[in-house]
Design an enzyme around this catalytic site. Structure first.
Site, PDB file in Angstrom:
ATOM      1  N   PHE A 218     -20.174 -14.274-101.189  1.00 27.94           N
ATOM      2  CA  PHE A 218     -19.280 -14.798-100.160  1.00 27.94           C
ATOM      3  C   PHE A 218     -19.703 -14.213 -98.819  1.00 27.94           C
ATOM      4  O   PHE A 218     -19.697 -12.991 -98.638  1.00 27.94           O
ATOM      5  CB  PHE A 218     -17.819 -14.436-100.431  1.00 27.94           C
ATOM      6  CG  PHE A 218     -16.882 -15.015 -99.395  1.00 27.94           C
ATOM      7  CD1 PHE A 218     -16.353 -16.278 -99.556  1.00 27.94           C
ATOM      8  CD2 PHE A 218     -16.553 -14.306 -98.253  1.00 27.94           C
ATOM      9  CE1 PHE A 218     -15.516 -16.837 -98.594  1.00 27.94           C
ATOM     10  CE2 PHE A 218     -15.720 -14.842 -97.282  1.00 27.94           C
ATOM     11  CZ  PHE A 218     -15.192 -16.107 -97.453  1.00 27.94           C
ATOM     12  N   ASP A 326     -24.954  -7.785 -95.745  1.00 29.99           N
ATOM     13  CA  ASP A 326     -23.596  -8.142 -95.323  1.00 29.99           C
ATOM     14  C   ASP A 326     -22.646  -7.005 -95.696  1.00 29.99           C
ATOM     15  O   ASP A 326     -22.208  -6.894 -96.830  1.00 29.99           O
ATOM     16  CB  ASP A 326     -23.186  -9.452 -96.008  1.00 29.99           C
ATOM     17  CG  ASP A 326     -21.756  -9.881 -95.685  1.00 29.99           C
ATOM     18  OD1 ASP A 326     -21.040  -9.123 -95.003  1.00 29.99           O
ATOM     19  OD2 ASP A 326     -21.363 -10.978 -96.129  1.00 29.99           O
ATOM     20  N   LYS A 357     -14.083  -6.577 -90.351  1.00 31.85           N
ATOM     21  CA  LYS A 357     -12.962  -6.015 -91.087  1.00 31.85           C
ATOM     22  C   LYS A 357     -12.605  -4.603 -90.628  1.00 31.85           C
ATOM     23  O   LYS A 357     -12.142  -4.414 -89.518  1.00 31.85           O
ATOM     24  CB  LYS A 357     -13.221  -6.096 -92.590  1.00 31.85           C
ATOM     25  CG  LYS A 357     -13.139  -7.535 -93.119  1.00 31.85           C
ATOM     26  CD  LYS A 357     -13.151  -7.605 -94.603  1.00 31.85           C
ATOM     27  CE  LYS A 357     -13.101  -9.039 -95.118  1.00 31.85           C
ATOM     28  NZ  LYS A 357     -11.765  -9.641 -95.037  1.00 31.85           N
ATOM     29  N   THR A 381     -17.797 -17.705 -75.929  1.00 35.15           N
ATOM     30  CA  THR A 381     -16.979 -17.266 -74.799  1.00 35.15           C
ATOM     31  C   THR A 381     -16.625 -15.793 -74.892  1.00 35.15           C
ATOM     32  O   THR A 381     -16.848 -15.021 -73.956  1.00 35.15           O
ATOM     33  CB  THR A 381     -15.691 -18.106 -74.697  1.00 35.15           C
ATOM     34  OG1 THR A 381     -16.039 -19.472 -74.482  1.00 35.15           O
ATOM     35  CG2 THR A 381     -14.816 -17.613 -73.551  1.00 35.15           C
TER      36      THR A 381
END
Length: 502
Positions: A218, A326, A357, A381
């Site tokens: 994931f 990751d 996280k 942005t």
């Protein structure tokens, strides 16, 4: 079916006799911290969980959007440390911490103090578009926060808002690097056909490249990250994805010491398939890099050995592709090391390490070789949020002051010891206790049994997560101590017994 015969010995009895784990809770006083005095001593459940107030709020929310994913409505102002208070005033020992995203639990006094500073308030009110108009303190903030904990050899870093966009842009950065390496320069000369063809999503400007990912992974829900995600169909169904190669991730058998030969063979098989895929795709869509979690979290808390990761990194070097690690869930000290990949003792660090996280801000570290120099190639942005950097600065000071990296390692061993006791008390039901630090899990076997135990545990005032088919996962904050771990395991023991009796 679970047997209705319940084991006569309870974990709480074992713990009180001091047989479950070698250290008793009274020996953990040095792990007390500034927020311990303000959090409750134990869970307190007043209603069914979820209670009537949460159910009413779900109905109200359902009028404007789907609320099927809502587990609880919370009262964050009343929550403290390891304890979450819900909308019905139930006080829950929270071992999931907002999907593993709170490093210091709820309302930590040092973070509240930071929110009162002029610098943090200015960043909240005047949120900058950081890629174009950063505040003058931005370089100093990065130096005092992200660069303080940078993985070995990775001196480049960029901030993002979340884990998905961190992985998405890390993947893009690897494609930039791969093409720069192929061309010898970052961009082709003006007038090159690549400029026109990329606007039509066609080669050579939109090259046929790929990222190798792993079964059960994931990495997020944006299109590139979703193409490397393979944990649940609900994440992917109806969404077009890139046709990229997918390798198996090792499925180890537990206890590890009893299956050394089988697990070594499984890891060797997975490594061979991964390199075969890189070779096979050279004529279809060459693999520019791979992306992998140190522990496959959402997929079922699957682990692999340090030997596997070292050999996988060597394979990427041999093939000339990038290694993206990751660490969105595993970063920020929860494994007993600042970064989980440090446990693997790889000769060279990953080429890219993503985070979010518990790090409070998203982003990714990368090597000098991966770096690009032309503006707007990775851009949005906000490019993260400077308020999170102010909170991260204070969080790093608290982690160092209170020895929370060490605490996570020692508390994790204590927790795994308790989970292994549950395996003995509930053979055939509790199995596969595993973890790095407090980043831990256990399998609850039997059709539908894990979900029943999970629900029963919530009624006893303990909130945990689930993943995979049978796995219960624990993602506490860094303030989690052996005393909390004992409470968790005792309540889990009770919940399993209740399900056995039903």
């Amino acid at each position: 079916m679970l047997s209705k015969m319940s084991c006569g010995v309870k974990f709480g009895d074992v713990l009180r006799r001091g047989k479950a784990i070698s250290q008793s809770a009274t020996k953990h006083s040095r792990f007390q911290h500034a927020s311990a005095a303000v959090e409750p001593n134990a869970p307190s459940v007043k209603t069914e969980v979820p209670g009537p107030n949460t159910k009413n709020l779900i109905q109200e929310t359902s009028k404007i959007q789907s609320a099927q994913a809502v587990a609880l409505f919370c009262d964050f102002e009343k929550s403290q440390g390891n304890y979450l208070v819900d909308a019905d005033e139930n006080v829950l020992l929270d071992c999931f911490q907002q999907i593993s995203s709170l490093p210091l639990g709820y309302n930590h006094p040092d973070l509240l103090e930071t929110c009162n500073t002029a610098a943090a308030q200015s960043a909240m009110i005047n949120r900058p578009a950081m890629a174009m108009f950063p505040n003058r303190d931005f370089p100093a903030l990065i130096d005092k926060t992200l660069l303080k904990v940078a993985p070995r050899g990775l001196g480049q870093v960029i901030t993002m808002a979340c884990g998905s966009c961190s992985n998405e842009n890390a993947i893009k950065s690897v494609f930039f690097w791969y093409m720069k390496k192929k061309r010898g320069v970052e961009l082709p000369p003006l007038g090159d056909p690549a400029y026109e063809s990329c606007m039509r999503n066609q080669p050579p400007g939109a090259p046929k490249l790929s990222i190798l990912s792993f079964e059960g992974a994931f990495h997020g829900r944006t299109l590139g990250a979703l193409s490397t995600t393979h944990s649940k169909p609900i994440h992917k169904i109806d969404v077009p994805s890139f046709d990229w190669p997918i390798a198996p991730f090792p499925r180890l058998k537990y206890p590890l010491e009893e299956f050394e030969r089988e697990n070594a063979a499984e890891e060797a098989r997975c490594l061979e398939v991964a390199e075969d895929l890189v070779e096979q795709w050279k004529t279809k869509a060459p693999v520019a890099g791979l992306i992998i979690e140190p522990v496959q979290a959402e997929g079922g808390d699957f682990h692999a050995s340090g030997d596997y990761f070292r050999k996988l990194k060597k394979m990427t070097e041999r093939q000339g592709i990038a290694f993206i690690c990751d660490e969105v869930q595993t970063g920020m000290a929860v494994t007993g090391r600042w970064w989980a990949h440090e446990h693997f003792k790889m000769e060279k660090s990953p080429d890219v390490v993503t985070f979010a996280k518990k790090m409070l801000t998203g982003g990714y570290y990368f090597s000098d070789e991966i770096r690009w120099d032309i503006g707007y190639r990775v851009f949005n942005t906000w490019m993260g949020d400077p308020v999170k950097l102010h909170l991260l600065e204070k969080t790093l000071k608290v982690v160092n002051r209170d020895n929370l990296v060490e605490q996570a390692g020692k508390t994790g061993k204590h927790l795994i010891g308790g989970l292994k006791q549950l395996e003995k008390l509930h053979p055939g039901v509790a199995n596969g206790s595993r973890g790095l630090g407090t980043f831990s899990a256990i399998d609850i076997l039997g059709e539908g049994i894990r979900d029943k135990v999970h629900k029963q545990l919530l009624q006893k005032g303990v909130l945990v997560g689930v993943c995979g088919a049978d796995t219960m996962r624990f993602r506490p904050c860094l303030l989690f101590t052996p005393t909390h771990a004992d409470m968790l395991v005792d309540k889990l023991d009770q919940a399993i017994r209740d399900v056995k009796k039903s």
